[in-house]
Design an enzyme around this catalytic site. Structure first.
Site, mmCIF file in Angstrom:
data_model
loop_
_atom_site.group_PDB
_atom_site.id
_atom_site.type_symbol
_atom_site.label_atom_id
_atom_site.label_comp_id
_atom_site.label_asym_id
_atom_site.label_seq_id
_atom_site.Cartn_x
_atom_site.Cartn_y
_atom_site.Cartn_z
ATOM 1 N N CYS A 1 38.993 -1.508 66.657
ATOM 2 C CA CYS A 1 39.527 -1.883 68.195
ATOM 3 C C CYS A 1 40.829 -1.226 68.582
ATOM 4 O O CYS A 1 41.691 -1.282 67.809
ATOM 5 C CB CYS A 1 39.165 -3.261 68.761
ATOM 6 S SG CYS A 1 37.227 -4.058 68.377
ATOM 7 N N ARG B 1 40.405 4.499 65.867
ATOM 8 C CA ARG B 1 40.162 2.570 65.764
ATOM 9 C C ARG B 1 38.948 2.085 66.490
ATOM 10 O O ARG B 1 38.458 0.919 65.616
ATOM 11 C CB ARG B 1 40.787 1.835 65.781
ATOM 12 C CG ARG B 1 42.642 2.405 65.905
ATOM 13 C CD ARG B 1 43.699 1.316 66.708
ATOM 14 N NE ARG B 1 43.379 -0.425 66.716
ATOM 15 C CZ ARG B 1 44.230 -0.798 65.438
ATOM 16 N NH1 ARG B 1 44.686 0.182 65.132
ATOM 17 N NH2 ARG B 1 44.173 -2.168 65.156
ATOM 18 N N TRP C 1 35.157 -1.071 68.245
ATOM 19 C CA TRP C 1 34.883 -0.746 67.453
ATOM 20 C C TRP C 1 33.848 -2.153 67.034
ATOM 21 O O TRP C 1 34.586 -3.360 66.774
ATOM 22 C CB TRP C 1 35.286 -1.245 66.165
ATOM 23 C CG TRP C 1 34.430 -0.788 64.454
ATOM 24 C CD1 TRP C 1 34.175 0.314 64.372
ATOM 25 C CD2 TRP C 1 34.319 -1.008 63.880
ATOM 26 N NE1 TRP C 1 33.363 1.008 63.090
ATOM 27 C CE2 TRP C 1 33.665 -0.843 62.720
ATOM 28 C CE3 TRP C 1 34.779 -2.897 63.328
ATOM 29 C CZ2 TRP C 1 33.232 -1.070 61.805
ATOM 30 C CZ3 TRP C 1 34.504 -3.386 62.585
ATOM 31 C CH2 TRP C 1 33.512 -2.883 61.244
ATOM 32 N N ASN D 1 41.089 -7.466 70.218
ATOM 33 C CA ASN D 1 40.929 -6.885 68.694
ATOM 34 C C ASN D 1 41.505 -7.627 68.105
ATOM 35 O O ASN D 1 42.612 -8.379 68.519
ATOM 36 C CB ASN D 1 42.212 -5.736 68.998
ATOM 37 C CG ASN D 1 42.545 -5.512 67.552
ATOM 38 O OD1 ASN D 1 41.238 -5.363 66.881
ATOM 39 N ND2 ASN D 1 43.290 -4.609 67.144
ATOM 40 N N GLY D 2 40.175 -8.089 67.393
ATOM 41 C CA GLY D 2 40.508 -8.708 66.375
ATOM 42 C C GLY D 2 38.983 -10.024 66.552
ATOM 43 O O GLY D 2 37.641 -8.938 66.725
ATOM 44 N N GLU E 1 36.496 8.714 44.785
ATOM 45 C CA GLU E 1 36.742 8.896 45.950
ATOM 46 C C GLU E 1 35.687 9.971 46.642
ATOM 47 O O GLU E 1 35.774 10.626 47.756
ATOM 48 C CB GLU E 1 38.182 9.612 46.016
ATOM 49 C CG GLU E 1 39.050 10.456 46.942
ATOM 50 C CD GLU E 1 39.316 9.703 48.222
ATOM 51 O OE1 GLU E 1 38.445 8.608 48.556
ATOM 52 O OE2 GLU E 1 39.448 10.222 49.407
ATOM 53 N N LYS F 1 34.154 10.686 50.393
ATOM 54 C CA LYS F 1 34.062 11.411 51.340
ATOM 55 C C LYS F 1 33.111 11.893 51.874
ATOM 56 O O LYS F 1 33.016 12.113 53.081
ATOM 57 C CB LYS F 1 35.331 12.478 51.097
ATOM 58 C CG LYS F 1 36.818 11.907 50.462
ATOM 59 C CD LYS F 1 37.425 11.655 51.720
ATOM 60 C CE LYS F 1 37.445 10.154 52.164
ATOM 61 N NZ LYS F 1 38.545 9.927 52.216
ATOM 62 N N GLU G 1 31.430 9.002 54.050
ATOM 63 C CA GLU G 1 31.159 8.398 55.065
ATOM 64 C C GLU G 1 31.555 9.564 56.040
ATOM 65 O O GLU G 1 31.164 8.965 57.882
ATOM 66 C CB GLU G 1 32.795 8.357 55.282
ATOM 67 C CG GLU G 1 33.702 8.935 54.595
ATOM 68 C CD GLU G 1 35.034 8.119 54.611
ATOM 69 O OE1 GLU G 1 35.261 6.782 55.351
ATOM 70 O OE2 GLU G 1 36.500 8.573 53.984
ATOM 71 N N HIS H 1 23.766 5.632 30.774
ATOM 72 C CA HIS H 1 22.670 4.243 30.324
ATOM 73 C C HIS H 1 22.710 4.054 31.877
ATOM 74 O O HIS H 1 22.850 2.735 32.152
ATOM 75 C CB HIS H 1 24.980 3.326 30.205
ATOM 76 C CG HIS H 1 25.108 3.661 29.468
ATOM 77 N ND1 HIS H 1 24.494 3.219 28.633
ATOM 78 C CD2 HIS H 1 26.438 4.655 29.070
ATOM 79 C CE1 HIS H 1 25.364 4.113 27.111
ATOM 80 N NE2 HIS H 1 26.019 3.952 27.979
ATOM 81 N N LYS I 1 39.275 3.695 61.949
ATOM 82 C CA LYS I 1 40.074 3.984 61.556
ATOM 83 C C LYS I 1 40.983 2.915 60.289
ATOM 84 O O LYS I 1 41.152 3.360 59.286
ATOM 85 C CB LYS I 1 41.075 5.088 62.164
ATOM 86 C CG LYS I 1 42.461 4.946 60.710
ATOM 87 C CD LYS I 1 42.238 6.324 60.165
ATOM 88 C CE LYS I 1 43.099 6.264 59.393
ATOM 89 N NZ LYS I 1 42.517 7.677 57.874
#
Ligand code: M6R
Length: 602
Positions: free
Chosen positions: A2, A27, A75, A99-100, A478, A482, A485, A501, A597
């Site tokens: 947000c 965001r 968000w 926001n929160g 990583e 990438k 997402e 395994h 983000k």
């Protein structure tokens, strides 16, 4: 997670708010909304989805002359991304953006419902505006309204950055901050801006104050009042252009391409001719440190994991790396001889911030490796090393990861030198390799066309395994992150030697293996692991300076004499490959679904 903005001034208010929100859209982009007050009347607009939809909706709405406004890009945490759940949330005569997360919103909501308040949304935020109107029922003057706002905020548990406007005070924006970032800016034209990060304020505000936790206050065209302490304003510098796409299709692409340039900034004053130095770390600060614990999330966690190999190998120091969201609740044993490092691009990640708080409370020395100066994490840590990657807008982190990893490589050498586990000659040799990183990052871009072509083939199938050994294992993690997402394809990172395994059971032609096969480290071992997968028909894409005869496809990297140089080149390959696959699938690479983000909720 947000973004919120606020504006007091005489410019076209809608325009100021939407411009600010555009800078914060990374965001969250589930919905957006604004509320504008002029001459005592408030008009609000909301739209589901990206900011363009809100712009479309407000096309015929214009203001002139002085006024105030607040805006939000969401968000979703509580309640689906619908128009009713979009901010600003309204009461009878007031509007709020937040926001929160308000952790005790259920209790407050049922109390208010018991008193006859009707809620329109499923959000936690809506309680704020109704609670305020209950507290402000008899308030008429500014002082009484601020008192009501304070009583409201006191009843909230959780994290918040809140802006509230009310028809009872037509020139005032009330604000409060705890746990979620908020910045206030002002200029000589008498305009006042609020935003969740400083990006929207660049070019608008001349000076800004980064609010501390617990700050509460109000702003009018004539004054800014804050409690418990006055706000400390500092000049705001920054180049707006550097945050634009500059001809690239996506911010992610631009950020991949600028890695070689920002890396030089990361190294300035730290990688010297034949030495490494960190003015951020004094001898006093490091006195008594025998071990390191690192906490981070997502990509930053992968940088941390990479460094654990470097620290142990070079500095011969025990290093323990933890995912911050796990660390918080495991009742960790913390030893005073431990340097507690947190790594974060944004400096606002709630889990990482909380891990840092716990370490501080336990009396540990703390160091933040962070990209955003003045962020909550930087301000909380005892000392910080800024990664200097510049504003990163793509949700998929690229240059932040590169610079974090570089700082950690430098730091491991710094500790090695300090502890005497390497001699001066080794330090000089290592730094000579470090100086090559910008060039390596630039040359790595040569494979972009190849990645574009390969992306045609790697769109279907039942999943990807990225495999590697040693530092190439975190790099495999990583690469998989990438890809998943931004492409929404299933991908896993795995240590190459661990496939046998269990996961190798998945191998068939529809399973794509992206094999990281550096020549400088465990090449033959990795090769055997890839051969095992190839024998079971997995489709193999090898990334290596050497042709691998069993690979179905290959991306040839340049030969290098140091594993970290191979690491940085393969990192770029992974980024380009993931981006090209996602673009071919038609995805919005910079704003992938369900993500934001900066993750300021737990
Ligand atoms: O800002 P931070 O580095 O603390 O963020 C941590 C993660 O949320 C972040 O790295 C996330 O995993 C990225 N989207 C990965 O590309």
């Amino acid at each position: 997670m947000c973004g919120i903005v606020g504006y007091i001034g005489s410019k076209e208010i809608k325009h100021e708010l939407i411009e600010g929100l555009r800078e914060l859209e990374y965001r969250g982009y589930d919905s957006a909304g604004i509320a504008v007050m002029q001459h005592g009347n408030i008009q609000a607009f909301k739209a589901v989805g990206k900011l363009n939809n809100l712009e479309e909706k407000t096309r015929n709405f214009e203001t002139s002359g002085p006024g105030i406004g607040i805006g939000h890009t969401r968000w979703a945490t509580h309640g689906k991304p619908t128009e009713l759940n979009a901010h600003p949330h309204m009461g009878q005569y007031s509007y709020v953006v937040h926001n929160g997360i308000i952790e005790n919103y259920r209790e407050i909501k049922s109390m208010l419902e018991g008193e006859g308040v009707h809620f329109l949304s499923q959000t936690d935020t809506e309680v704020i505006v109704h609670l305020f109107e209950k507290e402000a029922a008899d308030a008429e003057d500014a002082e009484a309204l601020f008192k009501a706002f304070k009583h409201t905020i006191e009843q909230l548990d959780g994290a918040y950055a809140v802006l509230l406007i009310t028809q009872k005070a037509p020139e005032t924006i009330f604000f409060a901050r705890k746990g979620s970032p908020m910045i206030i800016g002002r200029n000589s034209e008498g305009e006042i801006y609020f935003a969740s990060s400083d990006a929207p304020l660049i070019g608008k505000a001349e000076e800004v104050a980064y609010m501390e936790d617990g700050v509460i206050g109000y702003a009018t065209p004539d004054a800014i009042h804050a409690e418990p302490d006055h706000l400390e304003f500092v000049p705001l510098s920054g180049d707006k252009l550097s945050a634009q796409k500059g001809g690239f299709r996506f911010f992610m692409e631009k950020e991949i391409y600028e890695q070689y340039q920002v890396m030089s900034d990361t190294m300035i004053g730290r990688v010297l001719d034949e030495d490494v130095a960190f003015e951020e770390l004094s001898n006093d600060f490091l006195e008594g440190i025998e071990r390191i614990k690192i906490c981070a999330c997502g990509t930053s966690y992968h940088a941390a994991l990479t460094s654990s190999y470097l620290f142990e190998r070079q500095a011969r120091m025990p290093v323990n790396v933890e995912i911050a969201s796990e660390f918080r609740y495991k009742e960790p044993l913390l030893n005073p001889d431990t340097l507690f490092i947190v790594i974060s691009q944004s400096g606002e990640t709630a889990d990482t911030l909380e891990a840092l708080r716990m370490a501080k409370e336990a009396g540990l020395k703390t160091l933040a490796i962070c990209n955003v100066d003045n962020s909550s994490i930087v301000r909380m840590a005892d000392t910080s090393i800024l990664t200097r990657a510049g504003i990163e807008k793509g949700v998929a982190s690229t240059k932040a990861f590169a610079t974090q990893t570089m700082v950690l490589w430098m730091l491991s050498l710094f500790f090695a030198k300090r502890r005497g586990s390497v001699d001066a000659k080794t330090v000089a040799t290592e730094t000579s390799f470090m100086h090559q990183v910008p060039r390596v990052l630039k040359e790595a871009l040569d494979v972009h066309e190849k990645c574009k072509r390969l992306s045609k083939r790697y769109l279907h199938g039942h999943g990807f395994f990225f495999i590697g050994r040693d530092i190439f294992y975190p790099l495999a993690l990583e690469g998989a992150l990438k890809l998943k997402e931004i492409s929404y394809l299933h991908a896993e990172g795995y240590p190459a030697g661990e496939m046998k395994h269990g996961p190798i059971a998945l191998a068939d032609a529809e399973l794509f293996t992206v094999a990281l096969m550096p020549k400088t480290i465990l090449y033959d071992k990795t090769k055997s692991n890839v051969e095992e997968l190839s024998a079971r028909d997995s489709t193999i894409l090898s990334i290596s300076p050497e042709m691998f005869e069993l690979a179905d496809d290959f991306i040839l990297t340049h030969p290098h004499a140091h594993p970290m140089l191979e690491f940085f080149e393969m990192m770029v390959v992974e980024q380009l490959l993931a981006m090209e696959i996602a673009i071919r699938l038609g995805n919005d690479v910079d704003m992938p679904r369900n993500l934001a983000k900066s993750v300021t909720v737990e």
